[in-house]
Design a protein around this motif. Structure first.
Motif, PDB file in Angstrom:
ATOM      1  N   PRO A 277       2.539  10.140   5.411  1.00 60.65           N
ATOM      2  CA  PRO A 277       2.716  10.360   3.971  1.00 60.65           C
ATOM      3  C   PRO A 277       4.123   9.995   3.524  1.00 60.65           C
ATOM      4  O   PRO A 277       5.103  10.316   4.195  1.00 60.65           O
ATOM      5  CB  PRO A 277       2.444  11.862   3.808  1.00 60.65           C
ATOM      6  CG  PRO A 277       1.535  12.196   4.950  1.00 60.65           C
ATOM      7  CD  PRO A 277       2.005  11.333   6.093  1.00 60.65           C
ATOM      8  N   ALA A 278       4.208   9.288   2.402  1.00 61.37           N
ATOM      9  CA  ALA A 278       5.511   8.852   1.897  1.00 61.37           C
ATOM     10  C   ALA A 278       6.308  10.041   1.400  1.00 61.37           C
ATOM     11  O   ALA A 278       5.753  11.011   0.863  1.00 61.37           O
ATOM     12  CB  ALA A 278       5.328   7.830   0.784  1.00 61.37           C
ATOM     13  N   ALA A 279       7.617   9.974   1.579  1.00 61.61           N
ATOM     14  CA  ALA A 279       8.488  11.020   1.053  1.00 61.61           C
ATOM     15  C   ALA A 279       8.446  10.982  -0.466  1.00 61.61           C
ATOM     16  O   ALA A 279       8.433   9.908  -1.063  1.00 61.61           O
ATOM     17  CB  ALA A 279       9.913  10.814   1.546  1.00 61.61           C
TER      18      ALA A 279
ATOM     19  N   ARG B 294       0.665   3.331  -2.503  1.00 61.76           N
ATOM     20  CA  ARG B 294      -0.789   3.440  -2.557  1.00 61.76           C
ATOM     21  C   ARG B 294      -1.310   4.609  -1.727  1.00 61.76           C
ATOM     22  O   ARG B 294      -0.793   4.937  -0.663  1.00 61.76           O
ATOM     23  CB  ARG B 294      -1.444   2.156  -2.042  1.00 61.76           C
ATOM     24  CG  ARG B 294      -1.309   0.961  -2.970  1.00 61.76           C
ATOM     25  CD  ARG B 294      -2.098  -0.205  -2.406  1.00 61.76           C
ATOM     26  NE  ARG B 294      -2.134  -1.322  -3.323  1.00 61.76           N
ATOM     27  CZ  ARG B 294      -1.739  -2.553  -3.015  1.00 61.76           C
ATOM     28  NH1 ARG B 294      -1.275  -2.809  -1.809  1.00 61.76           N
ATOM     29  NH2 ARG B 294      -1.808  -3.521  -3.909  1.00 61.76           N
ATOM     30  N   THR B 295      -2.364   5.218  -2.240  1.00 58.53           N
ATOM     31  CA  THR B 295      -3.113   6.235  -1.503  1.00 58.53           C
ATOM     32  C   THR B 295      -4.275   5.570  -0.774  1.00 58.53           C
ATOM     33  O   THR B 295      -4.547   4.374  -0.962  1.00 58.53           O
ATOM     34  CB  THR B 295      -3.659   7.295  -2.453  1.00 58.53           C
ATOM     35  OG1 THR B 295      -4.588   6.658  -3.357  1.00 58.53           O
ATOM     36  CG2 THR B 295      -2.549   7.951  -3.257  1.00 58.53           C
ATOM     37  N   ALA B 296      -4.993   6.349   0.017  1.00 59.35           N
ATOM     38  CA  ALA B 296      -6.154   5.816   0.726  1.00 59.35           C
ATOM     39  C   ALA B 296      -7.180   5.259  -0.248  1.00 59.35           C
ATOM     40  O   ALA B 296      -7.762   4.189  -0.022  1.00 59.35           O
ATOM     41  CB  ALA B 296      -6.780   6.907   1.594  1.00 59.35           C
TER      42      ALA B 296
ATOM     43  N   LEU C  89      -3.398  -1.704   7.143  1.00 54.21           N
ATOM     44  CA  LEU C  89      -1.966  -1.461   7.316  1.00 54.21           C
ATOM     45  C   LEU C  89      -1.145  -2.337   6.373  1.00 54.21           C
ATOM     46  O   LEU C  89      -0.107  -1.898   5.842  1.00 54.21           O
ATOM     47  CB  LEU C  89      -1.559  -1.711   8.766  1.00 54.21           C
ATOM     48  CG  LEU C  89      -0.074  -1.512   9.096  1.00 54.21           C
ATOM     49  CD1 LEU C  89       0.347  -0.082   8.812  1.00 54.21           C
ATOM     50  CD2 LEU C  89       0.207  -1.889  10.544  1.00 54.21           C
ATOM     51  N   ALA C  90      -1.611  -3.556   6.136  1.00 52.09           N
ATOM     52  CA  ALA C  90      -0.876  -4.460   5.245  1.00 52.09           C
ATOM     53  C   ALA C  90      -0.820  -3.943   3.817  1.00 52.09           C
ATOM     54  O   ALA C  90       0.066  -4.335   3.049  1.00 52.09           O
ATOM     55  CB  ALA C  90      -1.517  -5.848   5.275  1.00 52.09           C
ATOM     56  N   GLN C  91      -1.733  -3.046   3.450  1.00 52.90           N
ATOM     57  CA  GLN C  91      -1.756  -2.482   2.102  1.00 52.90           C
ATOM     58  C   GLN C  91      -0.896  -1.230   1.974  1.00 52.90           C
ATOM     59  O   GLN C  91      -0.692  -0.730   0.863  1.00 52.90           O
ATOM     60  CB  GLN C  91      -3.198  -2.128   1.710  1.00 52.90           C
ATOM     61  CG  GLN C  91      -4.141  -3.314   1.649  1.00 52.90           C
ATOM     62  CD  GLN C  91      -3.834  -4.245   0.493  1.00 52.90           C
ATOM     63  OE1 GLN C  91      -3.447  -3.794  -0.575  1.00 52.90           O
ATOM     64  NE2 GLN C  91      -3.997  -5.540   0.701  1.00 52.90           N
TER      65      GLN C  91
ATOM     66  N   ARG D 277      -4.927  11.866   0.977  1.00 52.48           N
ATOM     67  CA  ARG D 277      -4.643  11.941  -0.456  1.00 52.48           C
ATOM     68  C   ARG D 277      -3.269  11.437  -0.856  1.00 52.48           C
ATOM     69  O   ARG D 277      -3.084  10.971  -1.970  1.00 52.48           O
ATOM     70  CB  ARG D 277      -4.788  13.392  -0.943  1.00 52.48           C
ATOM     71  CG  ARG D 277      -6.148  13.997  -0.674  1.00 52.48           C
ATOM     72  CD  ARG D 277      -6.274  15.345  -1.342  1.00 52.48           C
ATOM     73  NE  ARG D 277      -7.566  15.974  -1.086  1.00 52.48           N
ATOM     74  CZ  ARG D 277      -8.150  16.821  -1.905  1.00 52.48           C
ATOM     75  NH1 ARG D 277      -7.567  17.145  -3.031  1.00 52.48           N
ATOM     76  NH2 ARG D 277      -9.312  17.354  -1.607  1.00 52.48           N
ATOM     77  N   ALA D 278      -2.300  11.544   0.014  1.00 57.61           N
ATOM     78  CA  ALA D 278      -0.915  11.246  -0.354  1.00 57.61           C
ATOM     79  C   ALA D 278      -0.651   9.736  -0.356  1.00 57.61           C
ATOM     80  O   ALA D 278      -1.321   8.974   0.356  1.00 57.61           O
ATOM     81  CB  ALA D 278       0.034  11.923   0.626  1.00 57.61           C
ATOM     82  N   PRO D 279       0.328   9.273  -1.142  1.00 54.52           N
ATOM     83  CA  PRO D 279       0.817   7.900  -0.960  1.00 54.52           C
ATOM     84  C   PRO D 279       1.310   7.728   0.473  1.00 54.52           C
ATOM     85  O   PRO D 279       1.931   8.636   1.037  1.00 54.52           O
ATOM     86  CB  PRO D 279       1.965   7.799  -1.969  1.00 54.52           C
ATOM     87  CG  PRO D 279       1.679   8.860  -2.978  1.00 54.52           C
ATOM     88  CD  PRO D 279       1.022   9.980  -2.224  1.00 54.52           C
ATOM     89  N   LEU D 280       1.035   6.576   1.056  1.00 58.91           N
ATOM     90  CA  LEU D 280       1.328   6.372   2.470  1.00 58.91           C
ATOM     91  C   LEU D 280       2.397   5.308   2.665  1.00 58.91           C
ATOM     92  O   LEU D 280       2.477   4.336   1.909  1.00 58.91           O
ATOM     93  CB  LEU D 280       0.052   5.969   3.218  1.00 58.91           C
ATOM     94  CG  LEU D 280      -1.064   7.011   3.178  1.00 58.91           C
ATOM     95  CD1 LEU D 280      -2.353   6.436   3.763  1.00 58.91           C
ATOM     96  CD2 LEU D 280      -0.660   8.268   3.931  1.00 58.91           C
ATOM     97  N   ALA D 281       3.211   5.493   3.707  1.00 64.34           N
ATOM     98  CA  ALA D 281       4.272   4.551   4.039  1.00 64.34           C
ATOM     99  C   ALA D 281       4.200   4.218   5.520  1.00 64.34           C
ATOM    100  O   ALA D 281       3.695   5.004   6.335  1.00 64.34           O
ATOM    101  CB  ALA D 281       5.643   5.149   3.696  1.00 64.34           C
TER     102      ALA D 281
END
Length: 292
Positions: free
Chosen positions: A224-226, A193-195, A186-188, A164-168
């Motif tokens: 998950p992004a900070a 962006r979230t999943a 991974l490039a996205q 659910r979280a924005p990913l980094a």
């Protein structure tokens, strides 16, 4: 139990509510914090969640259907809850392609609706979805598939925040020798962006995207992004500076009643709470217009 069927809130898990509704061959919409399950004669005909791409996004972004064909079908058949039938009858989409994409979207959304199996918020008898019945699915099949997906993802990586979280990307993690689909996903990953947003961008089903993202998380390549720091509030001279309070989360949910049609097509930006019908309709109409 009768009060629950007629719409009062309950602490009973959504899966138990669905089983009860299936046994009663009920038709209507069961709302949870993560989405809405639409039933007809005790079978699941559609599931919506803001955590997964909408069916229209999957069809148009993948090239299976032109955007003009999608909106034409909505204009012609949305009020009659026959959008799916209109797509096939007009020749815009083969019935097999529609069924395959719809089932993928249904099971993707059902995974999120049932992931934590929290309490259902409300059941609204007679509410129908504008898509119409494409291929009804027994409730026990939806529950079984959702459980299978949850267990598979748990085995790959046990932290559900990835879903659910924005990913980094994790700094310093290598990116070589990845399978093609995993590399594209991974490039996205950009810290925003979230999943679900990644799945939409690639016109992929959410579950396939989640599998690859959890594998990337297990490999220490994404996390998950900070959260971004809150901007400072404007202060009057001589007044103490305080942090800005986070804005209240406003979550939409389609309105409806007996024999009602669900709200206009469009993708809600957050979980569904059924107590804000006017906000829901306006927000969904806004997203539909923006997609034109």
């Amino acid at each position: 139990m009768i009060a629950q069927i007629l719409g009062s809130r309950t602490d009973e898990p959504a899966s138990a509510q669905l089983a009860t509704l299936a046994a009663r061959r009920a038709s209507g919409a069961l709302s949870t914090e993560a989405g809405i399950v639409y039933l007809a004669a005790g079978h699941v005909v559609h599931v919506e969640s803001a955590l997964t791409p909408a069916l229209g996004d999957l069809l148009t972004h993948s090239g299976a259907l032109a955007a003009d064909g999608w909106w034409e079908a909505i204009d012609r058949a949305g009020r009659r809850c026959r959008v799916g039938r209109q797509l096939v009858d007009s020749g815009h989409l083969a019935v097999g392609a529609l069924e395959l994409c719809h089932l993928g979207a249904l099971f993707d959304a059902a995974y999120f609706v049932l992931a934590h199996d929290g309490p259902a918020l409300r059941f609204r008898p007679g509410v129908a979805h504008w898509l119409g019945a494409v291929r009804p699915v027994p409730v026990d099949a939806v529950l079984r598939e959702s459980r299978r997906r949850r267990e598979l993802l748990q085995r790959i990586w046990p932290e559900p925040d990835v879903d659910r979280a924005p990913l980094a990307r994790v700094p310093g993690a290598g990116t070589t020798d990845l399978p093609a689909r995993r590399g594209r996903i991974l490039a996205q990953v950009d810290g925003v962006r979230t999943a679900a947003q990644i799945a939409t961008a690639l016109a992929c089903r959410t579950f396939h995207t989640l599998v690859e993202l959890r594998r990337l998380a297990a490999a220490g390549m994404v996390a998950p992004a900070a959260p971004a720091p809150a901007p400072p509030a404007a202060a009057m001279p001589g007044a103490p500076v305080t942090s800005a309070a986070p804005a209240a989360f406003e979550a939409p949910g389609p309105s409806g009643g007996p024999l009602a049609v669900s709200a206009a097509p469009g993708h809600a930006p957050g979980p569904v709470f059924p107590d804000e019908p006017e906000t829901a309709l306006l927000r969904r109409l806004l997203h539909a217009l923006e997609a034109l």
